[in-house]
Every structure is written in structure tokens, then in C-alpha cells.
Design an enzyme around this catalytic site. Sequence first.
Site, short mmCIF file in Angstrom:
data_model
loop_
_atom_site.label_atom_id
_atom_site.label_comp_id
_atom_site.label_asym_id
_atom_site.label_seq_id
_atom_site.Cartn_x
_atom_site.Cartn_y
_atom_site.Cartn_z
N ARG A 1 -5.37 5.85 9.91
CA ARG A 1 -5.24 4.51 9.88
C ARG A 1 -5.98 4.30 11.28
NH1 ARG A 1 -1.84 1.47 6.49
NH2 ARG A 1 -2.19 2.08 4.41
N ARG B 1 -5.04 -5.86 5.47
CA ARG B 1 -3.65 -6.09 6.45
C ARG B 1 -3.87 -6.31 7.79
NH1 ARG B 1 1.07 -1.87 7.16
NH2 ARG B 1 1.72 -3.60 8.38
N LEU C 1 1.34 -1.17 -0.09
CA LEU C 1 0.21 0.13 -0.11
C LEU C 1 0.87 1.32 0.40
CD1 LEU C 1 -2.56 -0.79 2.57
CD2 LEU C 1 -2.93 -0.84 0.56
N HIS D 1 1.82 7.31 9.40
CA HIS D 1 1.50 7.38 10.66
C HIS D 1 2.07 8.43 12.05
CE1 HIS D 1 1.58 3.27 9.58
NE2 HIS D 1 0.23 3.30 10.29
N GLU E 1 5.55 -3.24 12.78
CA GLU E 1 5.62 -2.58 13.68
C GLU E 1 3.91 -2.41 13.46
OE1 GLU E 1 7.31 1.55 14.90
OE2 GLU E 1 6.04 2.05 13.48
N ASP E 2 2.91 -2.24 12.78
CA ASP E 2 1.60 -1.99 12.38
C ASP E 2 1.17 -2.79 13.29
OD1 ASP E 2 2.19 0.39 11.52
OD2 ASP E 2 2.25 0.01 9.52
N CYS F 1 9.14 0.41 11.46
CA CYS F 1 7.88 -0.70 11.14
C CYS F 1 8.26 -1.22 10.90
CB CYS F 1 7.88 0.35 9.33
SG CYS F 1 6.78 2.58 9.69
N1 GLY Z 1 3.12 0.36 3.30
C1 GLY Z 1 2.77 0.65 5.11
C2 GLY Z 1 0.95 0.99 4.14
O1 GLY Z 1 0.58 1.85 3.91
O2 GLY Z 1 0.40 0.42 6.05
#
Ligand code: GLY
Length: 257
Positions: free
Chosen positions: A130, A85, A18, A160, A65-66, A248
Site C-alpha cells: 500500500r 479507499r 478489502l 501494514h 488510521e490509514d 486502525c
Molecule cells: N481492510 C483494510 C484494508 O484493506 O485497507
Amino acid sequence: MQPVALVRDVPDSFVDALVMGKRPTIDLARARRQHDVYRELLALRGYEVRVLPADERYPDCPFVEDVAVVLGPAAVATRPGASQRRGEVAMVAAALASLLPLRHIEAPGTLDGGDVLRLGGTLYVGRSSRTNDAGIAQLTRIAANCGLAVTPVPVRGVLHLKSAVAHIDEETLLLAPQCVDPRLFAEFRVIEKAGGEEHVASVLRLGTGELVMTSSAPRTLQRIRDHGWDPTLIDSSEFQAADGGLTCLSVLVERGS
Ligand code: GLY
């Protein structure tokens, strides 16, 4: 006890990660070489590096990390804001559950770990495209049980919060003022990212206090050096192309250090 770094291999599908803007051309072989260097550096600095396998269904899966946040005595499995995701969470959560008690963000909450910046006893949490208010409310309740407060931070122009703000030391931040209001960080000394480097200047602070920085932001690097730090530089161009910073690519469990 040895600290642990969770990382995840780069899938072939990473070229379709993404992105906020125009789709970049990502050099997969180069991304894998950069990922190798990153994890070798963590190993050299004393981390037990646990490498999780890539999953081709999830192009963004190296950005571990996300999907998880470590709060010290516990960890949180997130619910990423990008629905594509969410399938990344299970494997990282399983790896973390062997190290720490695990809590979960649940619908309708969304939270990306890239929006969570711990500074002392406070979690600054980006309210971004997000991470939503329900996710922040759930994290606030979990964090309170770990003795941590939460301060929401509106984020603009970057993916972020941690795309805009990096932890340098206990008193100092690297920050892009176009993306977050510096007044929310008034108790910190702020080094501003140099103009035009907001999206590429990224710093990872290790548990030892050592700084690792992207090699693609020379003017921001000079500002950091002018304040007395000498970060270790690594090239992460292919991950930057997919809107990813150095933080990340790992989940660090400092094991009480
Ligand atoms: N490419 C990182 C994200 O969009 O979550």
C-alpha cells in the site's frame, strides 16, 4: 488539554471491506457492538471521541488510521495505496484540519497510515503493498519539518507495518519476525508474537501508556504479561476479519500530553 480520538461509524458495506485472503463472513451487528465498546473505552480513558459518519461508498472507512498520520505539531492526510479507499480521506482530513496544520501526500505517492509507526523521534514506515517509495519520500520531507526521521521497513505477509509491529513502551515492541526484519529494530527489546497469532495479536498504546489488546491472542497475551504488562482486552474479531488491528480504528491527537 483533552486528547481527541477520531473514529468513524461502521457502514453496512463493511461486509465488503478489502481483505488480503479469502473473503470472510463479517457479522455487521457484532462489528458495530465492538466499535461501540472501543470508543466507550477511549472515552473512559479521557479522550474526546469525535465520531464521523459512515459513508456507504467506502466499506473500509472505519479504518481511519490509514487516511491520516499525526506527527505532533502537524498532521498528514495520506493517499491510500488502494484507490478504492482514496475517497475516505476528505472527511477525516477536514476533521483533523480543525486541530492541526495539515499536509498532504500527493500522486504518485501512496501511503497508508497503518504503515507509519512512531517510536520516539523516528517514524518507521512500512514499504508494503500500500505504501510506495514516492509516498515515503514525501513523508520524509514533511517529517523533517517536525523534527522526525524516517526509516523505511520492508513488510511481507501482512497488510501494514503495524499489523506486524506494535509499540509496547519506550524500549519494547511486539513483533512478528516472519513479517519484518527484527534487526531493523535492534535498539528495542522485542516480544515475539506467538506462532499462528501474527494476524490477530494487536495492541493499541494510549497516550497514558496504557495498553489495549485484542482478546483473541491468548499466547501472545501471556508473553506480554510475563514481561510485566497487563493490557485491557477487547474483542475486535470482525475488524480482524477485515485485516484491521486496534490502531486502525482511531486517529489519536494527544494534544501535547
Ligand atoms: N481492510 C483494510 C484494508 O484493506 O485497507
